[in-house]
Enzyme design. Sequence first.
Site, PDB file in Angstrom:
ATOM      1  N   SER A 139       0.841  -1.194   0.000  1.00  0.00           N
ATOM      2  CA  SER A 139       0.000   0.000   0.000  1.00  0.00           C
ATOM      3  C   SER A 139       0.883   1.254   0.000  1.00  0.00           C
ATOM      4  O   SER A 139       1.727   1.430  -0.874  1.00  0.00           O
ATOM      5  CB  SER A 139      -0.942  -0.054   1.209  1.00  0.00           C
ATOM      6  OG  SER A 139      -1.896   0.973   1.152  1.00  0.00           O
ATOM      7  N   ASP A 166       0.393  -4.301  -3.913  1.00  0.00           N
ATOM      8  CA  ASP A 166      -0.734  -3.385  -4.060  1.00  0.00           C
ATOM      9  C   ASP A 166      -0.328  -1.954  -3.686  1.00  0.00           C
ATOM     10  O   ASP A 166      -0.948  -1.324  -2.820  1.00  0.00           O
ATOM     11  CB  ASP A 166      -1.924  -3.844  -3.219  1.00  0.00           C
ATOM     12  CG  ASP A 166      -3.246  -3.718  -3.985  1.00  0.00           C
ATOM     13  OD1 ASP A 166      -3.221  -3.557  -5.217  1.00  0.00           O
ATOM     14  OD2 ASP A 166      -4.316  -3.786  -3.336  1.00  0.00           O
ATOM     15  N   HIS A 242      -7.436  -5.324  -0.934  1.00  0.00           N
ATOM     16  CA  HIS A 242      -6.209  -4.575  -0.679  1.00  0.00           C
ATOM     17  C   HIS A 242      -5.482  -5.028   0.587  1.00  0.00           C
ATOM     18  O   HIS A 242      -4.251  -4.910   0.674  1.00  0.00           O
ATOM     19  CB  HIS A 242      -6.564  -3.090  -0.570  1.00  0.00           C
ATOM     20  CG  HIS A 242      -5.405  -2.181  -0.375  1.00  0.00           C
ATOM     21  ND1 HIS A 242      -4.392  -2.042  -1.294  1.00  0.00           N
ATOM     22  CD2 HIS A 242      -5.080  -1.343   0.668  1.00  0.00           C
ATOM     23  CE1 HIS A 242      -3.506  -1.164  -0.854  1.00  0.00           C
ATOM     24  NE2 HIS A 242      -3.895  -0.734   0.329  1.00  0.00           N
TER      25      HIS A 242
END
Length: 316
Positions: A139, A166, A242
């Site tokens: 992230s 991600d 996610h």
Amino acid sequence: MSSSSTTTGNNVFEVGEYVTLLVSVQAQSCCSKSSPAISVPPPKPLLIATPSAKGDFPLLLFLHGYLLHNSFYSQLILHIASHGFIVIAPQLYTVAGPDTSEEIKAAAAITDWLSAGLQYVLPPDVRPSLTKLGLAGHSRGGKAAFALALGYTTTSLKFSALMGIDPVDGMDKGKQTPPPVLTYVPRSFDLDMAVLVVGSGLGEVKKNPLFPPCAPKGVNHEDFFNECRAPVSYFVVKDYGHVDMLDDDTKGFKGKATYCFCKNGKAREPMRRFVGGVVVAFMKAYLEGDHTDLMAIRGGKEIGVPVALQTVKFLV
């Protein structure tokens, strides 16, 4: 230190052959049971997953996602360590605003600390191979990892492989968090290393109308892949979200929030096994020169891939 159970298989998506330990290291010298007293403490608290057996092992510096605890990745980093890697997962911050500059600097400082301090917090006869160093982040941590690899700040050690799990560079295209990493110029990243980008199929889907998607289009994995030059491997996992690579049980308010703000798949275990396995395959390829597993995943060969892949692309 605490041990984890293992099996003796070689499939990268299963637990590897090494018995592993989790080591917690505080940012200041202390004498607690969970943190060895050392003369050169790290600049940030660390959670380290390591094989317990004698040997020389490559390293992975793993940067956590926005407002998440490094402990939320315990199962993931233990999986990676069980295949013969030492994983260093710092807690870069507990509260942070939109600017990622300080965590990028902190990641660089931890990288510089590895030469001076890492050996002293590892089990006896476990030796870190400082010339075989990978960098990964999830992230916002993925964005920080790319920024560090791109030279936003310098380090004394050289990374040889970069992995974005991600990765996210802001709220939406045109709303990047500072410092921006994406340039929106294809193949513009000047990286002297191989890159792996893993995306989640549900990351760009809203969980509910009140919150934006956790990995919105315009600032997510697709954009990071588009700006990478060869060699780069790109996998998007269908039907998973996610934060589906986190531990099954993430405690506290932040842990419970991971189930509330992001669109999730039915279970975390398959996504976590895939991320752990593809990271192992990638590091075996670019830190140890064994491309067998990565080529099998790229080619769709049956090696027990635990998820359906929505996208598979690579540039060599």
